[in-house]
Design a protein around this motif. Structure first.
Motif, short mmCIF file in Angstrom:
data_model
loop_
_atom_site.label_atom_id
_atom_site.label_comp_id
_atom_site.label_asym_id
_atom_site.label_seq_id
_atom_site.Cartn_x
_atom_site.Cartn_y
_atom_site.Cartn_z
N UNK A 117 40.14 34.31 53.32
CA UNK A 117 39.61 33.55 52.19
C UNK A 117 39.24 34.54 51.09
N UNK A 118 39.58 34.21 49.87
CA UNK A 118 39.26 35.12 48.77
C UNK A 118 38.89 34.32 47.53
N UNK A 119 38.02 34.90 46.72
CA UNK A 119 37.60 34.33 45.45
C UNK A 119 37.89 35.37 44.38
N UNK A 120 38.56 34.96 43.31
CA UNK A 120 38.98 35.94 42.33
C UNK A 120 38.76 35.50 40.89
N UNK A 121 38.77 36.50 40.01
CA UNK A 121 38.67 36.28 38.57
C UNK A 121 39.75 37.11 37.90
N UNK A 122 40.59 36.45 37.11
CA UNK A 122 41.70 37.12 36.42
C UNK A 122 41.41 37.07 34.92
N UNK A 123 41.24 38.26 34.32
CA UNK A 123 40.95 38.36 32.90
C UNK A 123 42.09 39.07 32.19
N UNK A 134 57.11 26.45 64.99
CA UNK A 134 55.78 26.35 64.40
C UNK A 134 55.87 25.85 62.96
N UNK A 135 54.72 25.39 62.48
CA UNK A 135 54.51 25.09 61.06
C UNK A 135 53.20 25.76 60.67
N UNK A 136 53.23 26.59 59.62
CA UNK A 136 52.03 27.34 59.23
C UNK A 136 51.78 27.19 57.73
N UNK A 137 50.52 26.94 57.39
CA UNK A 137 50.11 26.97 55.99
C UNK A 137 49.88 28.43 55.61
N UNK A 138 50.86 29.02 54.93
CA UNK A 138 50.79 30.43 54.62
C UNK A 138 49.81 30.73 53.49
N UNK A 139 49.77 29.85 52.50
CA UNK A 139 48.91 30.15 51.35
C UNK A 139 48.55 28.85 50.64
N UNK A 140 47.31 28.77 50.16
CA UNK A 140 46.86 27.65 49.34
C UNK A 140 45.88 28.19 48.32
N UNK A 141 46.00 27.72 47.09
CA UNK A 141 45.16 28.26 46.01
C UNK A 141 44.77 27.16 45.03
N UNK A 142 43.51 27.17 44.65
CA UNK A 142 42.99 26.27 43.63
C UNK A 142 42.40 27.14 42.52
N UNK A 143 42.84 26.89 41.28
CA UNK A 143 42.40 27.72 40.17
C UNK A 143 41.90 26.90 39.00
N UNK A 144 41.14 27.56 38.13
CA UNK A 144 40.62 26.91 36.91
C UNK A 144 40.74 27.89 35.75
N UNK A 164 35.37 33.68 21.28
CA UNK A 164 34.28 34.52 20.79
C UNK A 164 34.06 35.75 21.66
N UNK A 165 34.61 35.74 22.88
CA UNK A 165 34.47 36.88 23.79
C UNK A 165 35.65 37.84 23.70
N UNK A 166 36.61 37.52 22.83
CA UNK A 166 37.81 38.33 22.64
C UNK A 166 38.59 38.48 23.95
N UNK A 167 38.64 37.39 24.70
CA UNK A 167 39.41 37.34 25.96
C UNK A 167 40.55 36.36 25.76
N UNK A 168 41.77 36.81 26.03
CA UNK A 168 42.94 35.95 25.83
C UNK A 168 43.01 34.85 26.89
N UNK A 169 42.85 35.23 28.14
CA UNK A 169 42.90 34.26 29.24
C UNK A 169 41.89 34.66 30.30
N UNK A 170 41.28 33.66 30.92
CA UNK A 170 40.36 33.89 32.04
C UNK A 170 40.61 32.79 33.08
N UNK A 171 40.79 33.22 34.31
CA UNK A 171 41.11 32.25 35.37
C UNK A 171 40.28 32.57 36.61
N UNK A 172 39.64 31.56 37.14
CA UNK A 172 38.89 31.66 38.39
C UNK A 172 39.69 30.94 39.47
N UNK A 173 39.78 31.55 40.64
CA UNK A 173 40.56 30.91 41.70
C UNK A 173 39.95 31.20 43.07
N UNK A 174 40.22 30.31 43.98
CA UNK A 174 39.89 30.48 45.39
C UNK A 174 41.18 30.35 46.18
N UNK A 175 41.36 31.27 47.12
CA UNK A 175 42.65 31.37 47.82
C UNK A 175 42.43 31.45 49.33
#
Length: 573
Positions: A565-571, A503-513, A522-533
């Protein structure tokens, strides 16, 4: 209800008497206690008119179980190191001791008059049980390592272990396991210094042995199983010898030879290749013995298995304007073969036999379906009441008999993949990121049995694929005819139920911003990342429809692989 207590400790004493000598002693105790309270309350059920129907279970039951274990790991070592010009030396000598003790206790009662009072004393006296056991083991080791390098160009390492296990009898407890490895960094030689394209070239070679002793706690000793038995009108305690012991068993050993090359070109392309030959001998296993002995087979140092193959990988990192990208592709090839089992042929579905891989599939060879009674009457006799639509098997010895029986079972496939591979992809453009991982295997066989191939097996429902069964109007069906009381023939172990498990399987794919820094400051946030997985989004295979090709041998009762399928926010603040 389950309660668990864990206490971990780590105590280190380090001492440097001189510049070139270091001494260290370490103790790592671990205490664990597990308490399990399993209460099964009797529930009264009612009919639609409100009248009582039945109580399930008939009595409320309570089982309490307590397990207490203590693991200790102690080791100490001396390290000497020094340099003489371009020569670098390091010597390590040490010893370690591991001990483990576990005790468990279980108590049971039923018939609780007050269902919400969940203590053992609240149960009835007429059906109470108590049991308990204990075990322990120990492993003692002495080891040493010597390292030498010259300008990081010529590398040498030698290791030795002397391990002793409580799992073996006196005189067989200890095993000696040496190893040695060497490397030549060719890229540091003068004849390659004028070749800037090659930034690293290392040639490696190694040889070594390792031991295995994980076969239970007391396999060398004659141990009695305790229980009870009804004699007349009394229940009496009994002790029985159920397994044969073998005082001569000792360490299982693996000996491996490896040759490898590491190459980096243009600081962006890396190639790695390893060829290996691994032989495991004195394998600790149970070989079939005559049933007339009346005891389970003992462990023996009886087997020898070879794994020979290679591993290769290629990685690349590049840029195209503002685009950064890279990939890593890996591929492995292994040939597994049983070299020696002392002439014993194992029985069952998955067997190890001399000349074949471990866990080979032992089965009848299928030859399609019987399409008429004339074909059945002209063929060798098979199991059960036969009819058109049943599986036809090949007679491997027609000159000896006209029967399909145990002598017609042959090795039809192997569950060990010949090839395994994987591909990692990554890219980055401004604030956008992309990652994907694909994996697969090649040249492997899978096998279904039990619930997976029998519609309504043990009260289960029918799988979708089961609907494609043989009828006079559907003669090339996926499944044989539906059977009830005469199913013995179609559900014999046979190549019919084996499928290609590559077999060949796509185990994981992720696009982030990644949100821009000027937006976040101005929000005192060091990093913020939005992603769909996405996970397990597609699979290419030729396995049975509706079954997971990554668990290719079984009854199909495992929870199926699902797309996620998942949508996430990393702060990060």
């Amino acid at each position: 209800m389950e309660e668990q207590l864990k206490l971990l400790g780590r105590f280190v004493l380090n001492y440097n008497p001189t510049r070139w000598l270091n001494a260290e002693v370490l103790a790592q105790p671990r205490f664990e206690e597990l308490y399990n309270d399993n209460y099964n309350k009797a529930i009264q059920t009612y009919q639609l008119d409100g009248s009582p129907l039945f109580i399930r279970p008939e009595r409320s039951t309570l089982a309490n179980r307590s397990v207490r274990s203590m693991y200790n790991n102690y080791y100490g070592y001396l390290t000497a190191f020094d340099s003489f010009g371009k020569h670098n030396l390091k010597l390590l000598l040490g010893s370690s001791l591991e001990t483990y003790k576990v005790r468990s206790f279980r108590a049971y009662r039923d018939g609780f008059i007050f269902p919400d009072y969940r203590v053992l004393d609240a149960g009835l006296q007429d059906n109470r049980e108590a049991s308990g056991n204990a075990s322990e083991w120990a492993l003692q080791s002495f080891f040493g390592r010597f390292n030498y390098d010259y300008e990081s160009r010529y590398l040498l390492e030698a290791n030795a272990r002397y391990d002793g296990s409580s799992r073996f009898a006196k005189g067989h407890k200890y095993g000696f396991f040496p190893s040695v490895s060497a490397g030549w960094r060719v890229s540091s030689e003068s004849f390659l210094k004028d070749v800037p394209q090659i930034t690293n070239l290392l040639i490696r070679a190694s040889w070594g042995t390792l031991g295995n002793q994980n076969i239970g706690t007391y396999p060398f000793a004659s141990t009695l199983s305790l229980g009870s038995y009804s004699m007349g009108s009394a229940i009496v305690p009994i002790a029985a010898l159920n397994e044969m012991n073998n005082e001569q068993i000792s360490w299982e050993t693996s000996r491996m030879t490896n040759l490898g090359v590491d190459l980096t070109v243009f600081k962006s392309l890396t190639l790695n290749f390893d060829w290996y030959d691994k032989i495991t001998y004195d394998i600790l296993l149970r070989l079939d013995i005559p049933g007339s002995i009346g005891l389970a087979a003992p462990y023996q140092n009886a087997g020898e298995v070879r794994n020979r193959g290679w591993d290769a990988s290629v990685s690349y990192k590049g840029t195209a304007g503002q685009l950064k990208y890279g990939f890593t592709f890996s591929l492995s090839d292994v040939k597994n073969a049983v070299l020696d089992l002392r002439g014993v042929s194992q029985s069952g579905l998955l067997v190890s036999r001399e000349g074949y891989p471990i866990n080979s599939i032992l089965a009848l060879k299928a030859d399609g379906y019987f399409q008429s009674m004339e074909e059945i009457n002209a063929h060798s006799s098979q199991v059960g009441v036969l009819a058109p639509g049943d599986i036809r098997y090949i007679n491997q010895n027609p000159e000896e008999d006209n029967l399909i029986n145990s002598s017609d079972f042959v090795i039809v496939g192997s569950t060990i993949p010949r090839y395994t591979y994987g591909l990692n992809l990554n890219a980055e453009l401004k604030n956008f990121t992309f990652n994907a991982f694909l994996q697969g295997v090649g040249k492997a066989d899978g096998y279904l049995y039990g619930r997976a191939i029998q519609p309504f097996f043990s009260g289960a429902s029918m799988y979708e694929v089961h609907k494609d069964y043989w009828t006079p109007e559907n003669r090339n069906a996926t499944f044989p005819r539906l059977t009830w009381g005469d199913a013995g023939n179609n559900y014999q172990h046979s190549s019919f139920w084996m499928k290609d498990a590559a077999y060949l399987r796509l185990k994981n794919i992720q696009l982030g911003y990644n949100l821009p820094k000027d937006v976040l400051k101005n929000l005192k946030i060091a990093n913020a990342r939005i992603y769909v997985n996405g996970q397990n989004l597609f699979t290419l295979d030729r396995f049975w429809d509706g079954f997971d090709v990554e668990t290719p041998v079984g009854t199909g009762t495992n929870y199926p692989m699902v797309k996620t399928y998942s949508l996430g926010l990393d702060l990060r603040f």
